[in-house]
Design an enzyme around this catalytic site. Structure first.
Site, PDB file in Angstrom:
ATOM      1  N   HIS A 277       0.841  -1.206   0.000  1.00 55.43           N
ATOM      2  CA  HIS A 277       0.000   0.000   0.000  1.00 55.43           C
ATOM      3  C   HIS A 277       0.881   1.264   0.000  1.00 55.43           C
ATOM      4  O   HIS A 277       0.944   1.941  -1.001  1.00 55.43           O
ATOM      5  CB  HIS A 277      -1.006   0.039   1.158  1.00 55.43           C
ATOM      6  N   ASP A 328      -5.005  -8.493  -3.250  1.00 52.03           N
ATOM      7  CA  ASP A 328      -5.230  -8.230  -1.833  1.00 52.03           C
ATOM      8  C   ASP A 328      -6.519  -8.871  -1.290  1.00 52.03           C
ATOM      9  O   ASP A 328      -6.546 -10.055  -0.995  1.00 52.03           O
ATOM     10  CB  ASP A 328      -5.194  -6.703  -1.623  1.00 52.03           C
TER      11      ASP A 328
HETATM   12 ZN   LIG Z   1      -3.275  -6.903   2.795  1.00 51.10          ZN
END
Ligand SMILES: [Zn+2]
Length: 466
Positions: A277, A328
């Site tokens: 991220h 994810d």
């Molecule tokens: Zn994750």
């Protein structure tokens, strides 16, 4: 289905340097490319690809079990819904999933990934213990469920057992919802020793994922990373970092530093690391983090789904930063859609177009595919860096006869249409991993069985979790 010829011709192939014509690919019995020869005539009778050949995309961030509740959090629960309300449902599933259900979900998911253009996956795997929070008799039970799912479907695997110790910064004790995740540092290193031979037996790579700075205290982070690299000096380290503004604020309150700042000052971050991220960074953090050689693990559809924010790809790439994509939470399972979402996020914030292009590759889909494959391979610590000698024979064949691609002026336009105009996997004909065809004419051999297994596991979980 095993192929023995070890040769394939492609009229067009996307090599690390760019598009090439009349490419002959050859590989050995272990599935490694031994020759990639552009400008080679195709003798009659030699197998030919059905369309442009793309390098297989490594999926650098996956929590397999989360596929089972994709689509179930798309309604408003509280006045202001957020990442943290999504996490409540995630914890319900994480608290209930059995080893059999995890294997079924992962098998279905990996079939979906292969059909959607991913040829390998990094599993950020944090459910370790039984439903009561006590270790299984075999401590590697759930890791082995993932290893079996990968072996059965043929997808390449980097297994990243997750170190998770605290519920928040400053050593906050873990809560009930986290009971299946918790391990001491020594206990984690013992698990890694147990898993190392199991992984190498099937060509999987083993690394470590300290979950986040809020879940791993400084001393544990230092010891675990040192312990991992004593076992394997090149092993990958992945960490969630600066995904949420709430996490940035909590880190500032705890240490006086932002998460990325703290990490760069206190951990030996280098090219073995993947910063997953890294959504909320200052200009200085973009510069410093890029200079370490670490890969930014971008998960654009999940970051959009969870309302995380938008990573500044332009600042990162300008600083020389490497990046790759992951699915994810698996709200979306599609390599092309991650690339599309990444570019669209940049367009929406800058009010410009065609941002993730390069001087060598003005076509955005070409530039993005090459950069994401290179970064994904680095984060995977596997030889999956595209169509080059020594790399694994992983690729995706677009279907030149698909109505969406027919009549387009060349392979690059077909890839652009696949990323920006297609209804996604429909334009994929075949997917090969390590020199073996795993998806043919759009379908994996296990498609029906694996997806019905996933649906059954989900049904059970929805019935069992109040
Ligand atoms: Zn994750």
């Amino acid at each position: 289905m095993t192929v023995t010829s070890h040769t394939l011709h492609a009229a067009d192939a996307l090599l690390p340097t760019g598009w090439a014509r009349d490419v002959r690919l050859q590989w050995d019995a272990t599935g490694r490319l031994t020759d990639v020869a552009p400008g080679t005539a195709c003798p009659p009778g030699t197998p030919r690809a059905a369309g442009p050949l793309l390098p297989g995309m490594p999926n650098l961030h996956s929590h397999a079990f989360q596929r089972a509740f994709a689509g179930l959090t798309e309604y408003r629960g509280a006045a202001q819904d957020s990442f943290w309300s999504w996490r409540t449902l995630m914890y319900r599933f994480a608290g209930a999933v059995t080893p059999q259900q995890l294997e079924a979900i992962a098998t279905g998911l990996y079939v979906e990934m292969l059909e959607a253009g991913y040829t390998s996956v990094c599993e950020f795997h944090y459910i370790h213990h039984g439903i009561d929070g006590k270790p299984y008799a075999d401590d590697a039970t759930l890791s082995q469920a993932l290893l079996r799912a990968a072996a059965r479907t043929g997808i390449g695997l980097t297994l990243l057992p997750v170190l998770y110790q605290t519920a928040g910064f400053g050593g906050l004790p873990p809560n009930e919802g986290q009971r299946r995740f918790i391990r001491s540092t020594d206990n984690m290193l013992a698990l890694l020793e147990r898993l190392a031979p199991l992984c190498s037996a099937q060509g999987a790579r083993l690394g470590l994922a300290p979950h986040s700075l809020r879940a791993v205290p400084p001393e544990s982070l230092r010891e675990a990373v040192a312990g991992l690299h004593a076992l394997d000096a090149q092993a990958p380290v992945h960490i969630h970092i600066a995904e949420q503004t709430g996490e940035v604020e909590a880190c500032l309150a705890w240490s006086g530093q932002r998460p990325v700042q703290w990490l760069l000052d206190h951990a030996p971050v280098d090219a073995r690391w993947c910063l997953v991220h890294a959504t909320h960074m200052t200009p200085d953090e973009y510069q410093r983090a890029a200079r370490t050689g670490a890969v930014a693990g971008l998960c654009p559809t999940t970051e959009a789904n969870l309302g995380d924010g938008i990573f500044d790809t332009q600042a990162w790439r300008a600083a020389g930063g490497r990046w790759g994509v992951g699915s994810d939470s698996h709200a979306t399972v599609n390599a092309a859609e991650e690339l599309q979402m990444l570019e669209y996020g940049q367009r929406l914030t800058t009010r410009q177009r065609n941002l993730i292009a390069s001087a060598d590759h003005p076509a955005v889909a070409t530039a993005m595919t090459l950069e994401a494959v290179a970064g994904g391979a680095q984060a995977s610590a596997r030889a999956v860096a595209g169509l080059a000698v020594g790399q694994q024979a992983d690729w995706v064949v677009l279907d030149a006869n698909d109505p969406l691609l027919q009549g387009l002026p060349g392979a690059e336009a077909m890839l652009s249409a696949h990323v920006f105009a297609s209804h996604r996997r429909s334009a994929i004909a075949d997917v090969w991993v390590a020199g073996q065809p795993r998806v043919r004419t759009g379908r994996h051999d296990l498609h029906d069985e694996a997806l019905s297994g996933l649906a059954t596991a989900r049904r059970q979980l929805l019935t069992d979790t109040p």
